[in-house]
Write a protein that holds these residues in place. Structure first.
Motif, PDB file in Angstrom:
ATOM      1  N   LYS A 215       0.835  -1.190   0.000  1.00 53.23           N
ATOM      2  CA  LYS A 215       0.000   0.000   0.000  1.00 53.23           C
ATOM      3  C   LYS A 215       0.876   1.249   0.000  1.00 53.23           C
ATOM      4  O   LYS A 215       1.884   1.311   0.710  1.00 53.23           O
ATOM      5  CB  LYS A 215      -0.871  -0.040   1.261  1.00 53.23           C
ATOM      6  N   LYS A 216       0.465   2.233  -0.776  1.00 53.58           N
ATOM      7  CA  LYS A 216       1.165   3.519  -0.799  1.00 53.58           C
ATOM      8  C   LYS A 216       0.642   4.365   0.356  1.00 53.58           C
ATOM      9  O   LYS A 216      -0.563   4.513   0.529  1.00 53.58           O
ATOM     10  CB  LYS A 216       0.907   4.225  -2.129  1.00 53.58           C
ATOM     11  N   ILE A 217       1.563   4.895   1.146  1.00 50.46           N
ATOM     12  CA  ILE A 217       1.170   5.797   2.226  1.00 50.46           C
ATOM     13  C   ILE A 217       1.834   7.148   2.005  1.00 50.46           C
ATOM     14  O   ILE A 217       2.932   7.229   1.447  1.00 50.46           O
ATOM     15  CB  ILE A 217       1.509   5.238   3.629  1.00 50.46           C
ATOM     16  N   GLU A 218       1.154   8.191   2.424  1.00 47.84           N
ATOM     17  CA  GLU A 218       1.699   9.541   2.386  1.00 47.84           C
ATOM     18  C   GLU A 218       1.477  10.174   3.751  1.00 47.84           C
ATOM     19  O   GLU A 218       0.365  10.161   4.273  1.00 47.84           O
ATOM     20  CB  GLU A 218       1.037  10.378   1.297  1.00 47.84           C
ATOM     21  N   LEU A 219       2.546  10.695   4.303  1.00 47.37           N
ATOM     22  CA  LEU A 219       2.507  11.309   5.627  1.00 47.37           C
ATOM     23  C   LEU A 219       2.985  12.746   5.503  1.00 47.37           C
ATOM     24  O   LEU A 219       3.943  13.017   4.784  1.00 47.37           O
ATOM     25  CB  LEU A 219       3.416  10.544   6.592  1.00 47.37           C
ATOM     26  N   GLU A 220       2.332  13.658   6.194  1.00 49.76           N
ATOM     27  CA  GLU A 220       2.693  15.073   6.110  1.00 49.76           C
ATOM     28  C   GLU A 220       3.122  15.591   7.468  1.00 49.76           C
ATOM     29  O   GLU A 220       2.467  15.334   8.481  1.00 49.76           O
ATOM     30  CB  GLU A 220       1.512  15.890   5.597  1.00 49.76           C
ATOM     31  N   TYR A 221       4.230  16.341   7.468  1.00 51.12           N
ATOM     32  CA  TYR A 221       4.780  16.924   8.689  1.00 51.12           C
ATOM     33  C   TYR A 221       5.116  18.384   8.418  1.00 51.12           C
ATOM     34  O   TYR A 221       5.656  18.709   7.356  1.00 51.12           O
ATOM     35  CB  TYR A 221       6.064  16.184   9.113  1.00 51.12           C
ATOM     36  N   LEU A 222       4.834  19.255   9.371  1.00 54.07           N
ATOM     37  CA  LEU A 222       5.129  20.673   9.232  1.00 54.07           C
ATOM     38  C   LEU A 222       6.474  20.997   9.870  1.00 54.07           C
ATOM     39  O   LEU A 222       6.835  20.435  10.914  1.00 54.07           O
ATOM     40  CB  LEU A 222       4.030  21.519   9.871  1.00 54.07           C
ATOM     41  N   PHE A 223       7.191  21.919   9.231  1.00 55.36           N
ATOM     42  CA  PHE A 223       8.507  22.351   9.721  1.00 55.36           C
ATOM     43  C   PHE A 223       8.561  23.865   9.736  1.00 55.36           C
ATOM     44  O   PHE A 223       7.938  24.524   8.906  1.00 55.36           O
ATOM     45  CB  PHE A 223       9.622  21.818   8.807  1.00 55.36           C
ATOM     46  N   SER A 224       9.343  24.386  10.660  1.00 54.93           N
ATOM     47  CA  SER A 224       9.571  25.825  10.702  1.00 54.93           C
ATOM     48  C   SER A 224      11.044  26.103  10.405  1.00 54.93           C
ATOM     49  O   SER A 224      11.690  26.873  11.092  1.00 54.93           O
ATOM     50  CB  SER A 224       9.152  26.405  12.055  1.00 54.93           C
ATOM     51  N   SER A 225      11.545  25.435   9.381  1.00 50.21           N
ATOM     52  CA  SER A 225      12.918  25.679   8.946  1.00 50.21           C
ATOM     53  C   SER A 225      12.880  26.139   7.495  1.00 50.21           C
ATOM     54  O   SER A 225      11.854  26.042   6.821  1.00 50.21           O
ATOM     55  CB  SER A 225      13.758  24.409   9.083  1.00 50.21           C
ATOM     56  N   SER A 226      14.005  26.612   7.022  1.00 46.80           N
ATOM     57  CA  SER A 226      14.058  27.028   5.624  1.00 46.80           C
ATOM     58  C   SER A 226      14.020  25.788   4.729  1.00 46.80           C
ATOM     59  O   SER A 226      14.439  24.691   5.119  1.00 46.80           O
ATOM     60  CB  SER A 226      15.327  27.834   5.351  1.00 46.80           C
ATOM     61  N   VAL A 227      13.529  25.978   3.535  1.00 46.59           N
ATOM     62  CA  VAL A 227      13.446  24.887   2.566  1.00 46.59           C
ATOM     63  C   VAL A 227      14.843  24.358   2.254  1.00 46.59           C
ATOM     64  O   VAL A 227      15.052  23.142   2.183  1.00 46.59           O
ATOM     65  CB  VAL A 227      12.717  25.362   1.284  1.00 46.59           C
ATOM     66  N   LYS A 228      15.814  25.247   2.091  1.00 46.12           N
ATOM     67  CA  LYS A 228      17.181  24.829   1.750  1.00 46.12           C
ATOM     68  C   LYS A 228      17.785  23.934   2.835  1.00 46.12           C
ATOM     69  O   LYS A 228      18.410  22.924   2.549  1.00 46.12           O
ATOM     70  CB  LYS A 228      18.094  26.038   1.540  1.00 46.12           C
ATOM     71  N   VAL A 229      17.594  24.334   4.080  1.00 46.30           N
ATOM     72  CA  VAL A 229      18.141  23.552   5.194  1.00 46.30           C
ATOM     73  C   VAL A 229      17.459  22.187   5.261  1.00 46.30           C
ATOM     74  O   VAL A 229      18.115  21.159   5.403  1.00 46.30           O
ATOM     75  CB  VAL A 229      18.011  24.326   6.524  1.00 46.30           C
ATOM     76  N   LEU A 230      16.147  22.172   5.152  1.00 41.83           N
ATOM     77  CA  LEU A 230      15.414  20.907   5.179  1.00 41.83           C
ATOM     78  C   LEU A 230      15.850  20.016   4.017  1.00 41.83           C
ATOM     79  O   LEU A 230      16.119  18.834   4.205  1.00 41.83           O
ATOM     80  CB  LEU A 230      13.907  21.162   5.135  1.00 41.83           C
ATOM     81  N   PHE A 231      15.939  20.582   2.823  1.00 39.05           N
ATOM     82  CA  PHE A 231      16.310  19.794   1.647  1.00 39.05           C
ATOM     83  C   PHE A 231      17.688  19.149   1.820  1.00 39.05           C
ATOM     84  O   PHE A 231      17.892  18.001   1.429  1.00 39.05           O
ATOM     85  CB  PHE A 231      16.281  20.660   0.384  1.00 39.05           C
ATOM     86  N   SER A 232      18.625  19.859   2.433  1.00 45.31           N
ATOM     87  CA  SER A 232      19.963  19.286   2.636  1.00 45.31           C
ATOM     88  C   SER A 232      19.913  18.054   3.539  1.00 45.31           C
ATOM     89  O   SER A 232      20.720  17.142   3.395  1.00 45.31           O
ATOM     90  CB  SER A 232      20.921  20.325   3.212  1.00 45.31           C
ATOM     91  N   ARG A 233      18.939  17.995   4.459  1.00 41.05           N
ATOM     92  CA  ARG A 233      18.797  16.835   5.346  1.00 41.05           C
ATOM     93  C   ARG A 233      18.150  15.654   4.639  1.00 41.05           C
ATOM     94  O   ARG A 233      18.202  14.532   5.112  1.00 41.05           O
ATOM     95  CB  ARG A 233      17.977  17.179   6.583  1.00 41.05           C
ATOM     96  N   LEU A 234      17.521  15.887   3.500  1.00 41.17           N
ATOM     97  CA  LEU A 234      16.807  14.849   2.768  1.00 41.17           C
ATOM     98  C   LEU A 234      17.594  14.314   1.573  1.00 41.17           C
ATOM     99  O   LEU A 234      17.275  13.247   1.052  1.00 41.17           O
ATOM    100  CB  LEU A 234      15.472  15.400   2.245  1.00 41.17           C
ATOM    101  N   SER A 235      18.599  15.050   1.140  1.00 41.94           N
ATOM    102  CA  SER A 235      19.227  14.737  -0.140  1.00 41.94           C
ATOM    103  C   SER A 235      20.718  14.452  -0.081  1.00 41.94           C
ATOM    104  O   SER A 235      21.304  14.062  -1.097  1.00 41.94           O
ATOM    105  CB  SER A 235      18.992  15.895  -1.116  1.00 41.94           C
ATOM    106  N   THR A 236      21.345  14.627   1.071  1.00 40.53           N
ATOM    107  CA  THR A 236      22.791  14.404   1.176  1.00 40.53           C
ATOM    108  C   THR A 236      23.093  13.293   2.174  1.00 40.53           C
ATOM    109  O   THR A 236      22.338  13.100   3.142  1.00 40.53           O
ATOM    110  CB  THR A 236      23.515  15.687   1.638  1.00 40.53           C
ATOM    111  N   PRO A 237      24.191  12.570   1.970  1.00 43.45           N
ATOM    112  CA  PRO A 237      24.560  11.532   2.946  1.00 43.45           C
ATOM    113  C   PRO A 237      24.719  12.091   4.363  1.00 43.45           C
ATOM    114  O   PRO A 237      24.239  11.487   5.318  1.00 43.45           O
ATOM    115  CB  PRO A 237      25.885  10.987   2.408  1.00 43.45           C
ATOM    116  N   ALA A 238      25.354  13.247   4.495  1.00 45.44           N
ATOM    117  CA  ALA A 238      25.542  13.828   5.833  1.00 45.44           C
ATOM    118  C   ALA A 238      24.203  14.171   6.463  1.00 45.44           C
ATOM    119  O   ALA A 238      23.967  13.899   7.642  1.00 45.44           O
ATOM    120  CB  ALA A 238      26.428  15.069   5.746  1.00 45.44           C
ATOM    121  N   GLY A 239      23.310  14.770   5.686  1.00 42.81           N
ATOM    122  CA  GLY A 239      21.996  15.137   6.210  1.00 42.81           C
ATOM    123  C   GLY A 239      21.168  13.929   6.586  1.00 42.81           C
ATOM    124  O   GLY A 239      20.541  13.897   7.649  1.00 42.81           O
ATOM    125  N   LEU A 240      21.148  12.913   5.737  1.00 45.13           N
ATOM    126  CA  LEU A 240      20.376  11.694   6.015  1.00 45.13           C
ATOM    127  C   LEU A 240      20.942  10.933   7.213  1.00 45.13           C
ATOM    128  O   LEU A 240      20.198  10.282   7.948  1.00 45.13           O
ATOM    129  CB  LEU A 240      20.341  10.802   4.775  1.00 45.13           C
TER     130      LEU A 240
END
Length: 125
Positions: free
Chosen positions: A3-28
């Motif tokens: 089953k495909k699931i989608e979960l939504e979470y709100l953040f109060s950080s900048s998009v750039k900072v959040l994206f770095s945590r999702l897309s780089t080995p160090a961030g992940l």
């Protein structure tokens, strides 16, 4: 049946900072896995000494990241992170997409909730 699931979470950080945590080995490595290594579009995620390899199948800067596990049975399945910014309020939402066995949905949601709690803590958001 998966089953495909989608979960939504709100953040109060900048998009750039959040994206770095999702897309780089160090961030992940800060919140998703104990360690992450990248060689071209192959990411190796390490949990409890076990390596799991995923291919980066889509990446749009500051918008989305999608991976497919190399040992997945179904090539249509992936796990991904989409960032949406609400135009009026400028709230940053992270939408996680994953595919799970129906009988394991609750466990998967619980695991994502724990991981996102760690991400929130690391971002201070």
């Amino acid at each position: 049946m998966r089953k495909k699931i989608e979960l939504e979470y709100l953040f109060s950080s900048s998009v750039k900072v959040l994206f770095s945590r999702l897309s780089t080995p160090a961030g992940l490595s800060e919140w998703f896995a104990e360690n992450v290594f990248q060689k071209e579009n192959q990411f190796t995620f390490v949990w409890n000494g076990m390596e799991h390899v995923a291919t980066l199948i889509d990446c749009r800067p500051n918008s989305l990241v999608r991976f497919r596990w190399n040992d997945a049975d179904n090539e249509e399945e992936y796990f991904g992170f989409d960032i949406h910014v609400e135009s009026l309020t400028h709230e940053v939402a992270l939408i996680i997409t994953d595919f799970v066995d129906e009988d394991e949905e609750a466990d998967a949601v619980d695991l994502w909730n724990k991981q996102i709690t760690m991400l929130h803590r690391n971002l201070g958001a």
